[in-house]
Design an enzyme around this catalytic site. Structure first.
Site, PDB file in Angstrom:
ATOM      1  N   LYS A 195       0.810  -1.216   0.000  1.00 33.90           N
ATOM      2  CA  LYS A 195       0.000   0.000   0.000  1.00 33.90           C
ATOM      3  C   LYS A 195       0.846   1.269   0.000  1.00 33.90           C
ATOM      4  O   LYS A 195       0.499   2.251  -0.651  1.00 33.90           O
ATOM      5  CB  LYS A 195      -0.968   0.006   1.178  1.00 33.90           C
ATOM      6  CG  LYS A 195      -0.332   0.129   2.536  1.00 33.90           C
ATOM      7  CD  LYS A 195      -1.381   0.114   3.640  1.00 33.90           C
ATOM      8  CE  LYS A 195      -0.746   0.232   4.998  1.00 33.90           C
ATOM      9  NZ  LYS A 195      -0.025   1.486   5.215  1.00 33.90           N
ATOM     10  N   THR A 196       1.969   1.274   0.747  1.00 33.44           N
ATOM     11  CA  THR A 196       2.817   2.478   0.773  1.00 33.44           C
ATOM     12  C   THR A 196       3.389   2.745  -0.615  1.00 33.44           C
ATOM     13  O   THR A 196       3.529   3.893  -1.045  1.00 33.44           O
ATOM     14  CB  THR A 196       3.956   2.316   1.797  1.00 33.44           C
ATOM     15  OG1 THR A 196       3.389   2.013   3.072  1.00 33.44           O
ATOM     16  CG2 THR A 196       4.769   3.588   1.906  1.00 33.44           C
ATOM     17  N   ARG A 226       1.758 -10.976  10.392  1.00 41.99           N
ATOM     18  CA  ARG A 226       3.110 -10.437  10.569  1.00 41.99           C
ATOM     19  C   ARG A 226       4.159 -11.465  10.146  1.00 41.99           C
ATOM     20  O   ARG A 226       5.324 -11.123   9.932  1.00 41.99           O
ATOM     21  CB  ARG A 226       3.382 -10.060  12.034  1.00 41.99           C
ATOM     22  CG  ARG A 226       2.480  -9.012  12.682  1.00 41.99           C
ATOM     23  CD  ARG A 226       2.329  -7.769  11.871  1.00 41.99           C
ATOM     24  NE  ARG A 226       1.132  -7.843  11.055  1.00 41.99           N
ATOM     25  CZ  ARG A 226       0.869  -7.046  10.029  1.00 41.99           C
ATOM     26  NH1 ARG A 226       1.735  -6.120   9.687  1.00 41.99           N
ATOM     27  NH2 ARG A 226      -0.253  -7.158   9.345  1.00 41.99           N
ATOM     28  N   ASP A 272      -3.716   7.480   4.336  1.00 41.07           N
ATOM     29  CA  ASP A 272      -3.244   6.131   4.613  1.00 41.07           C
ATOM     30  C   ASP A 272      -3.920   5.622   5.886  1.00 41.07           C
ATOM     31  O   ASP A 272      -4.315   6.414   6.748  1.00 41.07           O
ATOM     32  CB  ASP A 272      -1.719   6.159   4.786  1.00 41.07           C
ATOM     33  CG  ASP A 272      -1.110   4.771   4.860  1.00 41.07           C
ATOM     34  OD1 ASP A 272      -1.782   3.800   4.457  1.00 41.07           O
ATOM     35  OD2 ASP A 272       0.035   4.654   5.332  1.00 41.07           O
ATOM     36  N   GLU A 273      -4.063   4.313   6.022  1.00 40.27           N
ATOM     37  CA  GLU A 273      -4.660   3.683   7.215  1.00 40.27           C
ATOM     38  C   GLU A 273      -6.047   4.285   7.514  1.00 40.27           C
ATOM     39  O   GLU A 273      -6.365   4.635   8.649  1.00 40.27           O
ATOM     40  CB  GLU A 273      -3.738   3.843   8.433  1.00 40.27           C
ATOM     41  CG  GLU A 273      -2.320   3.318   8.236  1.00 40.27           C
ATOM     42  CD  GLU A 273      -2.227   1.795   8.224  1.00 40.27           C
ATOM     43  OE1 GLU A 273      -3.289   1.135   8.230  1.00 40.27           O
ATOM     44  OE2 GLU A 273      -1.112   1.272   8.203  1.00 40.27           O
ATOM     45  N   GLN A 289      -7.902  -4.825   9.322  1.00 40.86           N
ATOM     46  CA  GLN A 289      -6.819  -4.443  10.222  1.00 40.86           C
ATOM     47  C   GLN A 289      -7.199  -3.246  11.100  1.00 40.86           C
ATOM     48  O   GLN A 289      -6.334  -2.527  11.592  1.00 40.86           O
ATOM     49  CB  GLN A 289      -5.544  -4.138   9.433  1.00 40.86           C
ATOM     50  CG  GLN A 289      -4.999  -5.341   8.680  1.00 40.86           C
ATOM     51  CD  GLN A 289      -3.668  -5.050   8.015  1.00 40.86           C
ATOM     52  OE1 GLN A 289      -2.628  -4.967   8.654  1.00 40.86           O
ATOM     53  NE2 GLN A 289      -3.691  -4.887   6.700  1.00 40.86           N
TER      54      GLN A 289
END
Length: 673
Positions: free
Chosen positions: A33-34, A610, A216-217, A247
């Site tokens: 995503k970044t 993770r 973002d987020e 998330q």
């Protein structure tokens, strides 16, 4: 084709190319995503969009800085005009610029959570209210009301004792914050939003300035942040948000997962793009995680797809009790490292509750395994550092009575609680601030009294400090002179129980002075006020000088693990009451926001994703609670993991001779036999 589109997959390319209108990018864990956000900004710049017109927001300074560095490496100096910011930094920017525009600039201090709790303690002292309330729970309620744009007196009716206490304190809290010329983090969002909503000219200025807004987020936004976004982007509708409802794990601090779930209702005709190709984890890990999160019903239907191989099966280990679970984790880590299969830094142990860390730390030390804990005491929460920050805050804002009360007798100078009470009573009687009352110490306490002389000496120290800080651009030298005048090293020597403790505490002071130096080297405006602002907005988890990023195992809560990845992940304590947590199953009176099973399931999903190569789960059949072993029930989340993805090692069954021999060898090794 733009060069920023060539190395993206099809879905990523669509997200980058969609530059007009509302866009929702549902970016699964490990889907890049970044990369999409930075490439989208670079693509906009290549299309000729002015950098000043682009606003990209995230939630931590660390994330904003990483995005800034990545973008600079891509487009060089063209990245400079782009605003890459946290929500709170944007709010501060707006308040400052509008104050300059109206020529009504008023300096203010930003209060962090510790300062806010200090305000509530001061109110309870003033009003002699009943002690015993959890002030953190009261502060959470006030924060939630503020983010819902409720004023004191507008709070909803309730019979809950904490709601009643918070409602009683809310009005006085607002009065004291105004008197101290202070704002909290909620104000940095709510006040700019009010400003935009009541002033059409102001709203148009900011909407025209930021023609392209990226977030973002997005799943972590709260209602106030959503209103701020509406005010800026509601008309031109060039709002691109990236996030993952699976998330969303911060509901307890105000995040509202409904913001991302109803984006298409808030912004009709929005384009929705799914990024489901995962570049992080092996297939077995993703299969298990997908099955767990699919049990949630209110979510965007999606499934992570592996771009790597299947990998080893997920392993579940069952032990008799919590101590044996921790011993199993340590033994497995030691085996991985001793055989050369892994380094310590490749491994993380994740848990829902910090109570599980105690046994882990004991086993890590016994097994001589180096480790670091993420989410421990922040460097900036150390007493020595908070004391120095309070001196600087008082030099910048004499109306900051919290800082004044913290330092007036710290280090000890003979100004005790009785003296402070006398000064406070005089200040309240004459309608002035406590700092102003210091000038009348001899009148209040008595001429020639040692306490009055101590007050005068303290006031003179603060006046010298204020002059140095305001007249010089050399903040490091002024800070060093303050440390010297306080004779701080000698005071630490007097109050430290050993040379080792003294060295550590003095090291924190040195590191603080170095942080001032680093700020001055990097800042275009190295003023005291700007330094304190940056300090207040700092994401505390991004800067921990006492923790070295060496070859260490990471011990971390599930909340703290978001955004991290490790080749090997142990996820322990998969039991009812731990994951999902007991506070979700049995809410307490202090809980301002009651969590739900859906968020606990998302938390489990975050922990599982993770893992890059190996995911090792564990649970205990019993745990020691207040000295007594209590039986535990397996977490309901385990039921969703398919049998074909899971190996089960039940160590509670009768041990074989080989198992006993292995355990004895391990014991001999620990004892040095």
């Amino acid at each position: 084709m733009s060069r920023w589109l060539t190395d993206l997959n099809q879905q990523q390319r669509q997200a980058v190319e969609t530059v007009e209108g509302p866009l929702l990018v549902l970016a699964g864990a490990g889907s890049g995503k970044t990369r999409v956000i930075t490439h989208r900004i670079a693509h906009l710049l290549e299309l000729g969009v002015a950098g000043e017109s682009i606003l990209a927001m995230t939630f931590t300074n660390k994330a904003a800085n990483e995005m800034r560095e990545r973008l600079a490496s891509m487009v060089g100096s063209r990245a400079n005009p782009v605003t890459l910011s946290t929500f709170h930094s944007l709010g501060l920017l707006m308040l400052r610029e509008e104050a300059r525009r109206s020529r009504r600039r008023q300096p203010f201090t930003i209060f962090d959570t510790g300062d806010q709790l200090g305000v509530l303690r001061e109110i309870t002292r003033q009003r002699r209210l009943e002690q015993g309330y959890d002030l953190g729970a009261i502060l959470t309620r006030i924060s939630n009301w503020k983010n819902s744009f409720m004023a004191p007196g507008e709070t909803p009716p309730s019979d809950d004792p904490y709601d009643l206490a918070a409602a009683e304190l809310f009005g006085r809290y607002a009065e004291l914050m105004h008197a101290y010329r202070a704002v909290d983090f909620d104000d940095l969002i709510c006040e700019p939003t009010r400003m935009l909503e009541r002033d059409e000219g102001c709203r148009r200025r900011w909407a025209e300035r930021f023609r392209y807004v990226l977030v973002d987020e997005y799943q972590d936004t709260n209602p106030a942040q959503l209103r701020l976004l509406f005010s800026i982007a509601g008309e031109h509708r060039n709002l691109a948000v990236v996030g993952d409802d699976d998330q969303s794990i911060y509901g307890w601090r105000g995040a509202d997962v409904r913001n991302i779930l109803r984006f298409e209702q808030d912004f009709p005709q929005a384009k929705v793009i799914y990024l489901m190709r995962n570049y992080r984890s092996v297939g077995t890990v993703l299969d298990a995680a997908n099955r767990v999160i699919a049990q949630n019903t209110e979510r965007h239907p999606k499934r992570l797809q592996a771009s790597r191989g299947a990998g080893p099966r997920v392993r579940l280990t069952i032990t008799s009790d919590g101590e044996l679970e921790a011993a199993h984790v340590a033994r497995t880590i030691r085996e991985m490292v001793d055989t050369g299969r892994r380094r310590y830094a490749d491994i993380a142990v994740l848990y829902r509750s910090n109570i599980l860390a105690r046994d882990l730390e004991t086993e890590m030390r016994t097994s001589r395994i180096p480790y670091r804990m993420v989410g421990g005491t922040s460097y900036y929460d150390r007493k020595e550092v908070k004391d120095l920050v309070a001196y600087l805050k008082l030099a910048a804002n004499p109306r900051d009575e919290l800082s004044l009360r913290r330092v007036i007798n710290n280090p000890p100078r003979g100004i005790g609680p009785k003296t402070v009470e006398q000064l406070t009573a005089w200040a309240e009687e004459h309608g002035v601030g406590l700092y102003e009352a210091l000038d009348h110490a001899e009148e209040i306490i008595g001429p020639g009294e040692r306490r009055a002389l101590a007050v005068r000496s303290f006031k003179e120290l603060m006046e010298r400090t204020t002059r140095r800080m305001s007249q010089r651009s050399d903040l490091p030298a002024a800070t060093e002179e303050l440390v010297s005048e306080l004779n701080l090293q000698e005071e630490l020597r007097r109050s430290s129980e050993s040379d080792k403790v003294l060295q550590r505490r003095w090291g924190f002071v040195i590191q603080f002075q170095q942080s001032v130096e680093r700020f001055c080297e990097r800042s275009d405006k190295p003023t005291l006020r700007e330094y304190l602002t940056q300090l207040a907005l700092l994401d505390m988890a991004t800067e921990r000088p006492e923790e070295a990023p060496d070859n260490q195992v990471t011990l971390c809560t599930l909340h703290g693990s978001k955004g991290l990845e490790f080749p090997v992940v142990f996820l322990i304590g998969l039991e009812e009451g731990l994951l999902p947590h007991d506070r979700t199953l049995n809410p307490q009176a202090t809980d301002a926001v009651i969590g739900d099973i859906a968020e606990e399931r998302r938390l489990c999903y975050v922990g599982m994703t993770r893992a890059m190569d190996e995911l090792l789960l564990s649970r205990a059949k019993a745990r020691r609670v207040r000295g007594r072993l209590q039986e535990r029930t397996p977490s309901r989340f385990l039921e969703a993991i398919p049998a074909e993805s899971l190996d089960v090692d039940d160590q509670t069954l009768t041990a074989s001779a080989d198992d006993v021999s292995s355990m004895m060898d391990d014991l001999r090794s620990k004892l040095g036999w």
